[in-house]
Design a protein around this motif. Structure first.
Motif, mmCIF file in Angstrom:
data_model
loop_
_atom_site.group_PDB
_atom_site.id
_atom_site.type_symbol
_atom_site.label_atom_id
_atom_site.label_comp_id
_atom_site.label_asym_id
_atom_site.label_seq_id
_atom_site.Cartn_x
_atom_site.Cartn_y
_atom_site.Cartn_z
ATOM 1 N N ARG A 46 2.207 48.413 -9.709
ATOM 2 C CA ARG A 46 1.718 49.572 -8.965
ATOM 3 C C ARG A 46 2.804 50.632 -8.893
ATOM 4 O O ARG A 46 3.885 50.373 -8.358
ATOM 5 C CB ARG A 46 1.315 49.162 -7.549
ATOM 6 C CG ARG A 46 0.677 50.295 -6.754
ATOM 7 C CD ARG A 46 0.410 49.913 -5.313
ATOM 8 N NE ARG A 46 1.631 49.841 -4.523
ATOM 9 C CZ ARG A 46 1.651 49.693 -3.201
ATOM 10 N NH1 ARG A 46 0.520 49.564 -2.536
ATOM 11 N NH2 ARG A 46 2.799 49.634 -2.551
ATOM 12 N N ARG A 98 4.900 53.972 -7.689
ATOM 13 C CA ARG A 98 5.102 54.692 -6.431
ATOM 14 C C ARG A 98 4.463 56.071 -6.512
ATOM 15 O O ARG A 98 3.941 56.586 -5.517
ATOM 16 C CB ARG A 98 6.603 54.812 -6.150
ATOM 17 C CG ARG A 98 6.936 55.380 -4.790
ATOM 18 C CD ARG A 98 8.398 55.205 -4.471
ATOM 19 N NE ARG A 98 8.704 53.806 -4.173
ATOM 20 C CZ ARG A 98 8.597 53.268 -2.971
ATOM 21 N NH1 ARG A 98 8.196 53.993 -1.951
ATOM 22 N NH2 ARG A 98 8.893 52.009 -2.766
ATOM 23 N N LEU A 143 -8.109 53.849 -4.629
ATOM 24 C CA LEU A 143 -6.687 53.513 -4.486
ATOM 25 C C LEU A 143 -6.325 53.236 -3.031
ATOM 26 O O LEU A 143 -5.507 52.356 -2.735
ATOM 27 C CB LEU A 143 -5.820 54.653 -5.039
ATOM 28 C CG LEU A 143 -5.834 54.835 -6.557
ATOM 29 C CD1 LEU A 143 -5.159 56.148 -6.938
ATOM 30 C CD2 LEU A 143 -5.148 53.664 -7.267
ATOM 31 N N GLU A 152 -5.633 49.485 -3.262
ATOM 32 C CA GLU A 152 -4.240 49.401 -3.709
ATOM 33 C C GLU A 152 -3.226 49.845 -2.660
ATOM 34 O O GLU A 152 -2.025 49.873 -2.937
ATOM 35 C CB GLU A 152 -4.053 50.242 -4.980
ATOM 36 C CG GLU A 152 -4.908 49.788 -6.165
ATOM 37 C CD GLU A 152 -4.481 48.432 -6.699
ATOM 38 O OE1 GLU A 152 -3.313 48.042 -6.463
ATOM 39 O OE2 GLU A 152 -5.290 47.760 -7.368
ATOM 40 N N TYR A 191 -2.727 52.850 -1.309
ATOM 41 C CA TYR A 191 -2.211 54.227 -1.361
ATOM 42 C C TYR A 191 -2.586 54.932 -0.055
ATOM 43 O O TYR A 191 -3.655 54.697 0.504
ATOM 44 C CB TYR A 191 -2.781 54.974 -2.564
ATOM 45 C CG TYR A 191 -2.052 54.663 -3.854
ATOM 46 C CD1 TYR A 191 -1.256 55.616 -4.477
ATOM 47 C CD2 TYR A 191 -2.151 53.405 -4.436
ATOM 48 C CE1 TYR A 191 -0.577 55.320 -5.644
ATOM 49 C CE2 TYR A 191 -1.477 53.093 -5.603
ATOM 50 C CZ TYR A 191 -0.685 54.065 -6.207
ATOM 51 O OH TYR A 191 0.001 53.762 -7.362
ATOM 52 N N PRO A 242 3.295 54.862 -1.651
ATOM 53 C CA PRO A 242 2.629 55.224 -2.914
ATOM 54 C C PRO A 242 1.753 56.461 -2.781
ATOM 55 O O PRO A 242 1.059 56.646 -1.781
ATOM 56 C CB PRO A 242 1.808 53.978 -3.256
ATOM 57 C CG PRO A 242 1.657 53.242 -1.960
ATOM 58 C CD PRO A 242 2.876 53.539 -1.159
ATOM 59 N N VAL A 243 1.792 57.304 -3.809
ATOM 60 C CA VAL A 243 1.152 58.622 -3.785
ATOM 61 C C VAL A 243 0.319 58.814 -5.044
ATOM 62 O O VAL A 243 0.780 58.493 -6.150
ATOM 63 C CB VAL A 243 2.210 59.750 -3.720
ATOM 64 C CG1 VAL A 243 1.542 61.121 -3.616
ATOM 65 C CG2 VAL A 243 3.175 59.528 -2.563
ATOM 66 N N LEU A 244 -0.897 59.357 -4.889
ATOM 67 C CA LEU A 244 -1.651 59.883 -6.025
ATOM 68 C C LEU A 244 -1.362 61.371 -6.114
ATOM 69 O O LEU A 244 -1.553 62.106 -5.142
ATOM 70 C CB LEU A 244 -3.152 59.662 -5.863
ATOM 71 C CG LEU A 244 -4.010 60.301 -6.973
ATOM 72 C CD1 LEU A 244 -3.757 59.635 -8.323
ATOM 73 C CD2 LEU A 244 -5.495 60.260 -6.620
#
Length: 400
Positions: A24, A26, A51, A55, A57, A275-277
């Motif tokens: 995964r 960051r 996400l 996940e 996020y 974590p970032v989209l």
């Protein structure tokens, strides 16, 4: 070959994206080759929702003014303001008029309602307060930084008073004059006041960093992070205005590089939080150098994605997007010899492609670069396939 390429296509969802990656990331960057098409933003919205739910996020970062984005974050996390207000005031580049962006903000507010802070999703703009034709005054960021510090540290530690800052900043319209973009002589970026402001900003940022233990304890980590954003933005804007006053042939190269550098530092700060989209134009997220032909000729610079990837390694992943048609903009079906043309023959309306398997399927056949008849769409450079982690292909983009 067609059968092999068909075998590389998957549904566009979080599980499929994660299946292409060793772990995964960051920072998961989703690029788009054109702006203003809600079809692409709706895919982004659904991917972000998955996400978050699957996940872990918690942040989405868009190619929008980082200072304005604070208004959106306050709305989605705490309900400050109204949806109409944040769509009008919380986005730059006209993105607030997008129905898909509005749907994203509405979903984030509903998701956060009643949740503890640790489970809330966050919104961020990661672009500087910049437009193609102008740059903002550093006033908002610089006075906010000074105000944060003035409320927490002894006055004798501050390098200046608020009235001194106000006098040096002067009228905002002298900073935002559009004429300065094409005429360096119209910029105030190398004036005595601007030079003094750069020194004071450096001293304020140093005070913010040196006093972190006290400041975080007295306010909060979120408040200190926000003050750091003020400092990065003030320093970045003053560097950018300094660059606008440059008369050398490298002027536009420096300005493009400065903008992406501001983006990169904002992304790295967000990544430190979790974590970032990230969603922006492919050219800001790719690992290769970006380029553009401007009135001063062709310029090249390292994108924000390249800068972040160099620092984070496998903790940065880049999923590019390519398109078949945008007929309302004059972009018709791609030639079969291009990557887009080969993918256009697939039956899916949109799909996720493993670029490594695609490269294997192509073998020694080198696809021709696609040429767009419309300046607003940047086709996929087939030479970049080796440096992307995933490829979203959207067959036809209807008018938003």
């Amino acid at each position: 070959m067609a059968t092999d390429i068909k075998d590389t296509a998957h549904a566009v969802d979080a599980a499929a994206v994660m299946g292409l990656l060793p772990s995964r990331p960051r920072l998961l960057a989703l690029g788009e080759p054109t702006h203003g098409e809600d079809t692409l933003l709706e895919l982004r919205n659904e991917l972000f929702r998955q996400l978050v739910e699957q996940e872990g996020y918690r942040t989405i970062a868009l190619e929008s003014d980082c200072m304005r984005g604070l208004l959106v974050d306050d709305f989605v996390t705490a309900g400050t303001g109204t949806l109409d207000e944040v769509m009008e005031q919380g986005f730059s580049h006209g993105w607030g008029s997008s129905a898909a962006n509005r749907a994203l903000v509405r979903w984030m507010r509903a998701h956060n309602d009643g949740r503890p802070a640790s489970e809330r999703v966050r919104f961020a703009g990661f672009d500087g307060p910049l437009e193609i034709t102008a740059a903002a005054s550093p006033r908002q960021a610089l006075t906010a930084l000074h105000g944060y510090l003035a409320a927490q540290v002894d006055a004798e530690l501050l390098p200046c008073t608020a009235p001194t800052l106000d006098r040096l900043l002067g009228a905002d319209d002298r900073w935002t004059d559009p004429a300065a973009m094409t005429d360096p002589a119209q910029s105030v970026g190398r004036s005595a006041d601007a030079d003094r402001l750069r020194l004071l900003t450096d001293e304020l940022v140093t005070l913010l960093d040196a006093g972190a233990p006290h400041l975080i304890a007295e306010t909060s980590r979120d408040d200190w992070d926000r003050a750091c954003l003020y400092g990065r933005t003030a320093a970045g804007l003053l560097r950018y205005h300094h660059g606008m006053a440059d008369t050398s042939p490298a002027r536009m190269t420096r300005l493009c590089a400065l903008r992406d550098s501001m983006m990169a530092h904002n992304l790295l700060a967000l990544a430190a939080r979790g974590p970032v989209l990230v969603h922006a134009h492919n050219s800001h997220l790719q690992r290769e150098k970006s380029s553009m032909r401007m009135w001063e000729g062709r310029v090249e610079w390292w994108s924000a994605g390249a800068l972040v990837s160099a620092r984070l390694g496998e903790e940065y992943a880049f999923v590019a997007t390519a398109l078949g048609t945008i007929r309302h903009q004059g972009v018709d079906a791609p030639h079969r010899d291009t990557v887009e043309g080969l993918l256009y023959a697939l039956p899916q309306d949109h799909c996720l492609i493993d670029p490594r398997r695609l490269a294997t399927a192509l073998g020694d056949a080198a696809p021709a670069p696609r040429v767009s008849p419309w300046f607003g769409y940047a086709p996929l450079d087939p030479a970049h396939l080796a440096t992307i982690d995933g490829l979203v292909f959207v067959k036809d983009v209807p008018r938003s």
